[in-house]
Design an enzyme around this catalytic site. Structure first.
Site: not given
Ligand code: IPE
Ligand code: MG
Length: 225
Positions: A2, A19, A47, A50
């Site tokens: 994260d 990413h 997830s 997502n």
């Molecule tokens: C990566 O971080 C998590 C994934 C879904 C790959 P985020 O995309 O959640 O980044 P933040 O939380 O907005 O900083």
């Molecule tokens: Mg996140």
């Protein structure tokens, strides 16, 4: 894994840049985990929740899985890494399914290190899918309700070949489980790291492991007298 979005935002770049940098952190962390004697590493890549993100970001995350596997699979296979992907496969694009199956088939006999990527994974979804399959076994007369024990239930989960996790690391300062390994986390030690995932490295992993070793694990029993 994260914190990719915030990492990119701090640099005035699009989330997808974060990413992409997150994949570099993944490569570093797999390497570091092996060096530190860890045998099982499971990372949360995408997830079941997502899907609520914009299509463009979802596509970028899928592209990064394609990129990671195409760039690293041969090396992982050579280095004795067994790759597994957990999560719901129904509904995934056919080329992603092919990539996932190829990664698993190509590393099937490896035993040095176990890398599991949770992709289209949700703990509740995993438990519901297990319950559905158990119900089918019962309805088909192949399983008796009284035989549905904790162990038997666990054998229907995506993680049936993996040990229960000892340590669960959540990066980026968030302190929630977000539907990751709900069943398996029963006695995991939780470490919350402020490091944003793209900055994660061997030092951050070592620090989390050091924190783990300071914990006294009781598994519901009492401590040493
Ligand atoms: C990566 O971080 C998590 C994934 C879904 C790959 P985020 O995309 O959640 O980044 P933040 O939380 O907005 O900083
Ligand atoms: Mg996140």
């Amino acid at each position: 894994m994260d914190g990719n979005g915030r990492w990119a935002k701090q640099r005035g770049r699009p989330r997808t840049f974060g990413h992409a940098e997150g994949v570099e952190a993944l490569r570093r962390t797999v390497e570091a985990a092996g060096d530190l004697g860890i045998e099982y590493l499971t990372v949360f890549g995408f997830s079941t929740e997502n899907w609520r993100r914009p299509a463009e970001e979802i596509n970028a995350l899928f592209d990064l899985l394609r990129l990671y596997v195409s760039r690293d699979l041969d090396k992982l296979a050579r280095e004795g890494v067994r790759v597994r992907i957990i999560g719901e496969r129904v509904g995934l694009q056919s080329d992603i399914l092919r990539i996932v199956e190829e990664a698993e088939a190509k590393t099937r006999h490896n035993t040095r290190f176990n890398l599991t990527i949770a992709f289209n994974y949700g703990g509740q979804d995993e438990i519901a899918r297990a319950a559905r399959r158990i119900a089918e076994e019962v309805a088909g007369g192949r399983l008796a309700p009284q035989d549905i024990t904790v162990e038997r239930f666990g054998s229907f989960l995506d993680t049936c070949e993996l040990p229960m996790p000892d340590l669960l690391i959540r990066t980026s300062g968030e302190a929630r489980l977000s539907n990751f390994m709900l069943w398996q986390a029963a006695y995991a030690e939780f470490v919350f790291s402020d490091v944003l995932w793209p900055d994660f490295d061997k030092d951050a992993l070592s620090a989390s492991i050091a924190e783990f070793h300071r914990r006294e694990r009781r598994f519901g029993g009492h401590g040493a007298e």
